[in-house]
Design a protein around this motif. Structure first.
Motif, PDB file in Angstrom:
ATOM      1  N   THR A 214       0.874  -1.171   0.000  1.00 14.48           N
ATOM      2  CA  THR A 214       0.000   0.000   0.000  1.00 14.48           C
ATOM      3  C   THR A 214       0.912   1.222   0.000  1.00 14.48           C
ATOM      4  O   THR A 214       1.764   1.359   0.884  1.00 14.48           O
ATOM      5  N   MET A 215       0.738   2.102  -1.001  1.00  7.77           N
ATOM      6  CA  MET A 215       1.668   3.214  -1.193  1.00  7.77           C
ATOM      7  C   MET A 215       0.926   4.538  -1.297  1.00  7.77           C
ATOM      8  O   MET A 215      -0.182   4.599  -1.827  1.00  7.77           O
ATOM      9  N   SER A 216       1.567   5.585  -0.792  1.00  9.44           N
ATOM     10  CA  SER A 216       1.031   6.932  -0.995  1.00  9.44           C
ATOM     11  C   SER A 216       1.490   7.427  -2.366  1.00  9.44           C
ATOM     12  O   SER A 216       2.355   6.815  -2.997  1.00  9.44           O
ATOM     13  N   TYR A 217       0.901   8.527  -2.833  1.00  9.28           N
ATOM     14  CA  TYR A 217       1.235   9.013  -4.167  1.00  9.28           C
ATOM     15  C   TYR A 217       0.966  10.511  -4.265  1.00  9.28           C
ATOM     16  O   TYR A 217       0.260  11.108  -3.446  1.00  9.28           O
ATOM     17  N   SER A 218       1.532  11.126  -5.275  1.00 10.00           N
ATOM     18  CA  SER A 218       1.222  12.505  -5.644  1.00 10.00           C
ATOM     19  C   SER A 218       0.697  12.484  -7.079  1.00 10.00           C
ATOM     20  O   SER A 218       0.682  11.437  -7.724  1.00 10.00           O
ATOM     21  N   TYR A 319       8.674  -0.644 -12.806  1.00 10.18           N
ATOM     22  CA  TYR A 319       8.834  -1.715 -11.817  1.00 10.18           C
ATOM     23  C   TYR A 319       8.809  -1.119 -10.414  1.00 10.18           C
ATOM     24  O   TYR A 319       9.246   0.013 -10.198  1.00 10.18           O
ATOM     25  N   VAL A 320       8.328  -1.907  -9.462  1.00 12.72           N
ATOM     26  CA  VAL A 320       8.322  -1.489  -8.059  1.00 12.72           C
ATOM     27  C   VAL A 320       9.086  -2.514  -7.239  1.00 12.72           C
ATOM     28  O   VAL A 320       8.848  -3.717  -7.340  1.00 12.72           O
ATOM     29  N   LYS A 321      10.019  -2.011  -6.424  1.00 13.10           N
ATOM     30  CA  LYS A 321      10.800  -2.865  -5.537  1.00 13.10           C
ATOM     31  C   LYS A 321      10.159  -2.838  -4.147  1.00 13.10           C
ATOM     32  O   LYS A 321      10.169  -1.793  -3.490  1.00 13.10           O
ATOM     33  N   PRO A 322       9.608  -3.944  -3.656  1.00 10.90           N
ATOM     34  CA  PRO A 322       8.950  -3.935  -2.342  1.00 10.90           C
ATOM     35  C   PRO A 322       9.904  -3.653  -1.194  1.00 10.90           C
ATOM     36  O   PRO A 322       9.517  -3.077  -0.188  1.00 10.90           O
ATOM     37  N   ALA A 323      11.161  -4.072  -1.347  1.00 13.44           N
ATOM     38  CA  ALA A 323      12.174  -3.891  -0.312  1.00 13.44           C
ATOM     39  C   ALA A 323      13.522  -4.262  -0.922  1.00 13.44           C
ATOM     40  O   ALA A 323      13.570  -4.884  -1.988  1.00 13.44           O
ATOM     41  N   PRO A 324      14.627  -3.889  -0.273  1.00 15.16           N
ATOM     42  CA  PRO A 324      15.931  -4.299  -0.797  1.00 15.16           C
ATOM     43  C   PRO A 324      16.030  -5.815  -0.923  1.00 15.16           C
ATOM     44  O   PRO A 324      15.611  -6.560  -0.037  1.00 15.16           O
ATOM     45  N   ASN A 325      16.544  -6.260  -2.052  1.00 15.08           N
ATOM     46  CA  ASN A 325      16.770  -7.682  -2.326  1.00 15.08           C
ATOM     47  C   ASN A 325      15.486  -8.519  -2.367  1.00 15.08           C
ATOM     48  O   ASN A 325      15.527  -9.741  -2.233  1.00 15.08           O
ATOM     49  N   ASP A 353       4.648  12.307 -29.621  1.00 16.12           N
ATOM     50  CA  ASP A 353       3.632  11.808 -28.699  1.00 16.12           C
ATOM     51  C   ASP A 353       4.287  11.413 -27.382  1.00 16.12           C
ATOM     52  O   ASP A 353       5.365  10.811 -27.376  1.00 16.12           O
ATOM     53  N   TYR A 354       3.595  11.739 -26.284  1.00 14.79           N
ATOM     54  CA  TYR A 354       4.108  11.459 -24.941  1.00 14.79           C
ATOM     55  C   TYR A 354       2.909  11.091 -24.073  1.00 14.79           C
ATOM     56  O   TYR A 354       2.026  11.907 -23.829  1.00 14.79           O
ATOM     57  N   ASP A 355       2.868   9.836 -23.620  1.00 20.53           N
ATOM     58  CA  ASP A 355       1.741   9.335 -22.843  1.00 20.53           C
ATOM     59  C   ASP A 355       2.246   8.723 -21.540  1.00 20.53           C
ATOM     60  O   ASP A 355       3.184   7.919 -21.547  1.00 20.53           O
ATOM     61  N   ARG A 356       1.578   9.072 -20.438  1.00 16.73           N
ATOM     62  CA  ARG A 356       1.986   8.531 -19.143  1.00 16.73           C
ATOM     63  C   ARG A 356       0.888   8.762 -18.114  1.00 16.73           C
ATOM     64  O   ARG A 356      -0.050   9.538 -18.337  1.00 16.73           O
ATOM     65  N   SER A 357       1.024   8.105 -16.981  1.00 15.34           N
ATOM     66  CA  SER A 357       0.086   8.294 -15.883  1.00 15.34           C
ATOM     67  C   SER A 357       0.321   9.633 -15.203  1.00 15.34           C
ATOM     68  O   SER A 357       1.440  10.150 -15.173  1.00 15.34           O
ATOM     69  N   LEU A 358      -0.756  10.209 -14.670  1.00 13.14           N
ATOM     70  CA  LEU A 358      -0.655  11.418 -13.859  1.00 13.14           C
ATOM     71  C   LEU A 358      -0.245  11.100 -12.427  1.00 13.14           C
ATOM     72  O   LEU A 358       0.046  11.997 -11.635  1.00 13.14           O
ATOM     73  N   ILE A 359      -0.239   9.804 -12.091  1.00 15.93           N
ATOM     74  CA  ILE A 359       0.059   9.351 -10.734  1.00 15.93           C
ATOM     75  C   ILE A 359       1.560   9.139 -10.566  1.00 15.93           C
ATOM     76  O   ILE A 359       2.216   8.516 -11.390  1.00 15.93           O
ATOM     77  N   ASN A 360       2.093   9.660  -9.472  1.00 10.76           N
ATOM     78  CA  ASN A 360       3.478   9.430  -9.092  1.00 10.76           C
ATOM     79  C   ASN A 360       3.513   8.679  -7.769  1.00 10.76           C
ATOM     80  O   ASN A 360       3.148   9.235  -6.725  1.00 10.76           O
ATOM     81  N   LEU A 361       3.911   7.430  -7.800  1.00 11.65           N
ATOM     82  CA  LEU A 361       4.044   6.681  -6.555  1.00 11.65           C
ATOM     83  C   LEU A 361       5.165   7.294  -5.723  1.00 11.65           C
ATOM     84  O   LEU A 361       6.241   7.584  -6.233  1.00 11.65           O
ATOM     85  N   SER A 362       4.903   7.495  -4.454  1.00 12.54           N
ATOM     86  CA  SER A 362       5.917   8.096  -3.590  1.00 12.54           C
ATOM     87  C   SER A 362       6.931   7.041  -3.170  1.00 12.54           C
ATOM     88  O   SER A 362       6.783   5.848  -3.465  1.00 12.54           O
ATOM     89  N   LYS A 404      -7.285   3.069  -3.050  1.00 10.70           N
ATOM     90  CA  LYS A 404      -7.805   2.670  -1.735  1.00 10.70           C
ATOM     91  C   LYS A 404      -7.649   3.817  -0.757  1.00 10.70           C
ATOM     92  O   LYS A 404      -6.569   4.057  -0.225  1.00 10.70           O
ATOM     93  N   GLU A 405      -8.734   4.598  -0.547  1.00  9.12           N
ATOM     94  CA  GLU A 405      -8.790   5.646   0.473  1.00  9.12           C
ATOM     95  C   GLU A 405      -7.550   6.550   0.464  1.00  9.12           C
ATOM     96  O   GLU A 405      -6.865   6.716   1.464  1.00  9.12           O
ATOM     97  N   GLY A 406      -7.255   7.138  -0.678  1.00 10.12           N
ATOM     98  CA  GLY A 406      -6.134   8.055  -0.772  1.00 10.12           C
ATOM     99  C   GLY A 406      -4.798   7.388  -0.988  1.00 10.12           C
ATOM    100  O   GLY A 406      -3.774   8.070  -1.078  1.00 10.12           O
ATOM    101  N   TYR A 407      -4.784   6.076  -1.050  1.00 11.45           N
ATOM    102  CA  TYR A 407      -3.563   5.334  -1.308  1.00 11.45           C
ATOM    103  C   TYR A 407      -3.776   4.443  -2.527  1.00 11.45           C
ATOM    104  O   TYR A 407      -4.865   4.354  -3.079  1.00 11.45           O
TER     105      TYR A 407
END
Length: 428
Positions: A214-218, A319-325, A353-362, A404-407
């Motif tokens: 579960t991650m916050s975002y801007s 890609y998202v890394k959940p934790a080191p290693n 052309d340039y397409d991307r999400s407006l969401i930035n995972l923190s 999910k509720e702001g996340y």
């Protein structure tokens, strides 16, 4: 008389010049601070990236011999160790070879490893990451897979596969020893076991333990995007604004914002000047453009490359890394949230052309929890259901994003890749 007039004009010019110099030196500047309520931060925050960090295998298959296997994914310790060591070895003196179907099956029975890339990577790009000397082959050859194994005669064989043409190139001069391969394979000794039924993809024999996040975002703001992407933001105006969809244009450039899918599409229709550029130049330009207009959040892998009618298309997979290693997983879009990749289209070396999400995972992970992905017979039954309609060439774990509720929840799912490069999720 004319000379007197010229002298008078020259005298006046000198006087005014001296007067202006006096004002600059001795007058007090009039500081008028910008009203902070009206100030717009036009920077699109995001980390800068370079091509070297975007070229890596989507996974590795470790072959123990006797048709036993395991798989490791990016960011996992053993994956990182193997790729680092492979990247320091030299691969030279390539020759074209032909493999019979029997040979391809037998290769999986030897100790060795496969490095599979997301899409065909031009061999010249690999030279930026690995010690590959491709002088003996066409530098535009695209490599999907590198397979290194130990033969019955205890010799190292290294094969580079171009699956788009079915060509195979062997590096006959390789800085690797049998002990190196045995070390790499030994890393997977205590990892989950995998098997293959068709020789195309591998599935785990048992369920896998993954990490749910579960991650916050801007979120990118309209004013930021307009200020960054338009030459003169003051000339831009909104022409359509309905049902969460907004189109902004200055008469040439078009920016579409989709609040429902949290997605943006930028289009510059101006026909670029005819110019020559190679694939690497286009890639570097594409990465630089994103660096300047939003940057990158998290790791991105060059996933898709295509060239049609003088247009060059690049897709960068997030890609998202959940934790080191702990293994990193790609994000695939959901029905309600387009997230997980950046698209760039170019013509004659210019981004159109340039397409991307407006969401930035923190960088803040609010919560981590273990999550089990089924394997074995249950997974195979699910795959068979999809194979009735699809030509599946790869099965892999991926993150499915949900608000999910702001996340944002990132839930592990099994995903598939089709022969045409399409991705999808194996839903029950």
């Amino acid at each position: 008389m004319m000379e007197k007039i010229k002298s008078l004009i020259l005298t006046l010019l000198v006087f005014f010049s001296l007067f202006q110099s006096y004002l600059l030196v001795y007058s007090k500047p009039d500081f008028n601070p910008v009203n902070q309520d009206e100030y717009i931060d036009t920077r699109l925050n995001g980390s800068q990236e370079n091509v070297v960090n975007m070229i890596f295998p989507k996974h590795m298959v470790l072959h123990f011999g006797d048709d036993k296997h395991t798989m490791v994914y990016p960011n996992f310790k053993f994956y990182n160790d193997i790729y680092e060591k492979i990247s320091q070895r030299t691969f030279e003196s390539f020759r074209s070879v032909t493999l019979s179907p029997v040979e391809k099956v037998k290769m999986r029975e030897y100790q060795g490893l496969e490095l599979e890339f997301m899409d065909g990577i031009p061999v010249q790009w690999l030279e930026n990451k690995m010690q590959v000397n491709s002088e003996s082959i066409n530098r535009n050859v695209s490599i999907n897979k590198i397979w290194i194994y130990v033969t019955e005669n205890q010799e190292i064989r290294t094969l580079f596969f171009d699956e788009s043409t079915s060509n195979v190139y062997e590096a006959t001069k390789v800085d690797l020893k049998v002990e190196d391969i045995q070390e790499f394979v030994g890393y997977g000794e205590f990892q989950p076991s995998y098997h293959t039924n068709n020789g195309i993809y591998y599935v785990p024999d048992e369920s896998l333990q993954m990490v749910r996040l579960t991650m916050s975002y801007s979120r990118f703001q309209k004013d930021q995007l307009v200020a960054s992407l338009f030459v003169d933001p003051n000339l831009s105006r909104t022409v359509v604004h309905s049902e969460g969809r907004e189109i902004i244009t200055d008469g040439a450039i078009v920016l579409e914002l989709d609040d429902n899918q949290n997605w943006m599409s930028y289009y510059d229709p101006e026909t670029p000047v005819e110019s020559s550029s190679d694939l690497m130049d286009d890639l570097l330009t594409a990465i630089k453009f994103v660096n300047q207009h939003g940057g990158w959040r998290r790791t991105h892998l060059i996933r898709s490359i295509s060239n049609e009618d003088e247009e060059q298309f690049f897709r960068f997979q997030q890609y998202v890394k959940p934790a080191p290693n702990v293994q990193a997983l790609p994000i695939l879009p959901s029905e309600t949230l387009k997230l997980g990749y950046v698209d760039i289209t170019m013509q004659n070396g210019v981004v159109t052309d340039y397409d991307r999400s407006l969401i930035n995972l923190s960088n803040t992970i609010v919560q981590r929890s273990t999550y089990q992905l089924q394997g074995g017979e249950g997974l195979e039954q699910l795959i068979r259901k999809y194979e009735q309609d699809f030509d599946i060439v790869n099965i892999f774990p991926a993150y499915y994003p949900i608000f999910k509720e702001g996340y944002i929840d990132l839930i592990p799912y099994w995903a598939y890749e089709l022969s045409d490069g399409t991705f999808g999720l194996l839903l029950q």
